[in-house]
Design an enzyme around this catalytic site. Structure first.
Site, short mmCIF file in Angstrom:
data_model
loop_
_atom_site.label_atom_id
_atom_site.label_comp_id
_atom_site.label_asym_id
_atom_site.label_seq_id
_atom_site.Cartn_x
_atom_site.Cartn_y
_atom_site.Cartn_z
N LYS A 163 -27.84 42.34 -18.48
CA LYS A 163 -28.07 41.69 -19.78
C LYS A 163 -26.92 41.97 -20.75
O LYS A 163 -25.97 42.66 -20.40
CB LYS A 163 -29.43 42.15 -20.34
CG LYS A 163 -30.62 41.68 -19.49
CD LYS A 163 -30.95 40.24 -19.71
CE LYS A 163 -31.85 39.55 -18.70
NZ LYS A 163 -33.05 40.19 -18.24
C1 LIG Z 1 -34.50 40.08 -17.83
C2 LIG Z 1 -35.62 39.30 -18.37
C3 LIG Z 1 -36.87 39.85 -18.67
C4 LIG Z 1 -37.30 41.23 -18.27
O1 LIG Z 1 -36.43 42.24 -18.53
P1 LIG Z 1 -36.33 43.47 -17.50
O2 LIG Z 1 -35.56 44.49 -18.28
O3 LIG Z 1 -35.58 42.97 -16.29
O4 LIG Z 1 -37.71 43.92 -17.17
C5 LIG Z 1 -37.81 39.07 -19.30
N1 LIG Z 1 -37.56 37.79 -19.60
C6 LIG Z 1 -36.39 37.21 -19.29
C7 LIG Z 1 -36.16 35.77 -19.67
C8 LIG Z 1 -35.39 37.93 -18.66
O5 LIG Z 1 -34.23 37.34 -18.33
#
Ligand SMILES: *Cc1c(COP(=O)(O)O)cnc(C)c1O
Length: 357
Positions: A163
């Site tokens: 991210k």
């Molecule tokens: C990455 C993501 C999540 C969840 O985050 P994690 O840290 O991987 O649990 C939720 N919603 C979206 C749209 C994502 O891309």
């Protein structure tokens, strides 16, 4: 991280407190850190008092994490269609799916774009719904000069390894709602009352009360140490993502076989860069040609209403999602990518699309 290891307090302590403090300064409101973005969404939904018998509206075009976070509370995620021009939740479609059980709407800031989120708030006000923003893609994106998270009802971020910033794994909940804050602070620590304050002052709770279902979802000092350094590096990493997305736009704009999405990368910090292929252009063929050249591409996201666990034969169809998803292709984008590499990716796309093989 080495400092955390030397001090030998690996769990939730002073580093988590400092990471939360830095995030709170950025958003101008309290922030609660947890193990991942899914946990942030789960606790936010639970903390809004949503559970069995309730429904939450969200776009089908999202990572399965958004759906799982809702169903984990016992509530039902209601898959909604998207606006094909933006890939954002279609507010009119969402409005048609509101029932007496609907308690919240979860807009997903796909690729980092908060879209016409004010329309979601208008809908929520009319129907008395909570708005739980899935801003997993949108860390750093600004709306009217303020960061996403500064103004919403509840905003959840992910600090997963890919991210916009990472803490290894991690996530956070941002809100001005004091009772929600108190609920998520306890529920991330197995529901142990006021354990957050204890841990931040270096103490432990031996005698305590538990008032609600909790989870072991707190962030560790090791994760927070990574997050704190990532915050220092974030301005440079964000600028790189923005510059590369603008370069993709410039190079791909106007090609007869594909479309770029109109997004304002002076305000949006993009997590992914997605293009739409025109009819008659095979995504699978393009993907395998690019893979032959060592260029990895992605698919964001297989619609959730296609999954066995979330399929609802009685629901109204989602024609835009069904039609658009098979045409979407995600191109490489990360903070270590160079402009030269983006040029190579674009030239390769042009050559592969021309390849009659
Ligand atoms: C990455 C993501 C999540 C969840 O985050 P994690 O840290 O991987 O649990 C939720 N919603 C979206 C749209 C994502 O891309």
């Amino acid at each position: 991280m080495a400092d955390v290891l030397r001090r030998q307090y690996l769990g939730m302590g002073d580093d988590v407190r400092r990471f939360e403090q830095r995030l709170a300064e950025m958003f101008g409101r309290p922030t609660v850190c947890v193990v991942n973005g899914t946990a942030a969404l789960h606790l936010a939904v639970q903390g809004c008092g949503i559970g069995p018998g309730d429904e939450v509206l969200l776009p089908s075009l999202t990572y399965v994490a958004s759906f799982q976070a809702i169903s984990a509370t016992g509530a039902r995620p209601v898959a909604c269609d998207i606006d094909p021009a933006t890939l954002f939740l279609d507010c009119e479609d969402a409005a048609r799916r509101i029932s007496l059980r609907t308690k919240a709407v979860m807009p997903v800031f796909y690729s980092g774009d908060p879209g016409p989120v004010e329309k979601i708030y208008a809908l929520a006000r009319t129907h008395g719904l909570r708005v739980i923003e899935d801003a997993a893609h949108a860390f750093g994106t600004r709306v009217l000069g303020r960061p996403v998270g500064a103004a919403g009802d509840v905003t959840c971020f992910s600090f997963d390894g890919i991210k916009n910033i990472t803490s290894g794994e991690g996530g956070c909940i941002v809100t001005a709602d004091e009772s929600l804050l108190a609920a998520v602070r306890d529920s991330r620590l197995l529901g142990v009352g006021n354990d957050t304050a204890k841990r931040f002052s270096g103490e432990r709770s031996w005698l305590f009360d538990v008032q609600a279902q909790g989870w072991r979802y707190h962030m560790s000092n090791i994760m927070a140490a990574i997050g704190l350094t990532q915050l220092d590096r974030f301005p440079a990493m964000a600028a790189t993502r923005q510059r590369l997305a603008m370069q993709y736009d410039r190079l791909l704009q106007g090609h007869p076989l594909l479309q770029v999405f109109q997004r304002d990368y002076s305000a949006i910090v993009p997590h992914i860069y997605v293009i739409r292929l025109n009819e008659g252009c095979s995504r699978d063929r393009l993907r395998s040609r690019l893979a032959e050249r060592g260029i990895q591409t992605g698919l964001h996201y297989q619609p959730n209403h296609w999954l066995s666990f979330y399929r609802d034969p009685s629901a109204a169809p989602l024609p835009a999602t069904d039609r658009v998803f098979p045409t979407l292709l995600t191109l490489p984008l990360h903070a270590a990518l160079t402009e030269e590499e983006v040029s190579v990716v674009c030239e390769s796309i042009f050559e592969c699309l021309n390849d009659p093989r």
